[in-house]
Design a protein around this motif. Structure first.
Motif, PDB file in Angstrom:
ATOM      1  N   VAL A  22      33.033  35.505  36.667  1.00  0.00           N
ATOM      2  CA  VAL A  22      33.875  36.670  36.383  1.00  0.00           C
ATOM      3  C   VAL A  22      33.445  37.327  35.080  1.00  0.00           C
ATOM      4  N   THR A  28      35.602  41.296  40.411  1.00  0.00           N
ATOM      5  CA  THR A  28      36.987  41.746  40.393  1.00  0.00           C
ATOM      6  C   THR A  28      37.862  40.937  41.347  1.00  0.00           C
ATOM      7  N   VAL A  61      41.328  40.279  37.341  1.00  0.00           N
ATOM      8  CA  VAL A  61      40.673  39.745  38.531  1.00  0.00           C
ATOM      9  C   VAL A  61      41.733  39.335  39.555  1.00  0.00           C
TER      10      VAL A  61
END
Length: 93
Positions: A22, A28, A61
């Motif tokens: 990430v 995302t 996220v």
């Protein structure tokens, strides 16, 4: 080396890899299958903390978590958590 780890250690390693992916790759969304299966309470909390860090990253996220265990802990530990319960479908013969 990965094959020598216990199941709990493998799950922690995979969540850590997701956390790095990430940050480095600017993902995302992350999909995790049973990230809290079978660890003791201390390690479950560590996993939830890691998941929260992933979730609250910059940019935020989305986490898609498949879990049959510890759903209430996930709900309490994560922000903006939606739980979708899917009943098992058993085909009658």
């Amino acid at each position: 080396v990965f094959s020598t780890l216990s199941a709990g250690e493998k799950r922690r390693m995979l969540v850590t890899i997701a956390e790095v992916a990430v940050k480095v790759r600017r993902r995302t969304a992350v999909i995790l299958d049973e990230p809290l299966a079978h660890p003791d309470s201390i390690n479950r909390q560590l996993q939830i903390n890691s998941l929260r860090r992933i979730q609250e990253g910059n940019p935020p996220v989305a986490l898609l978590i498949v879990s049959h265990e510890n759903v209430e802990e996930l709900k309490k530990g994560l922000n903006n958590c939606q739980i979708v319960e899917v009943e098992k479908c058993i085909q009658k013969q």
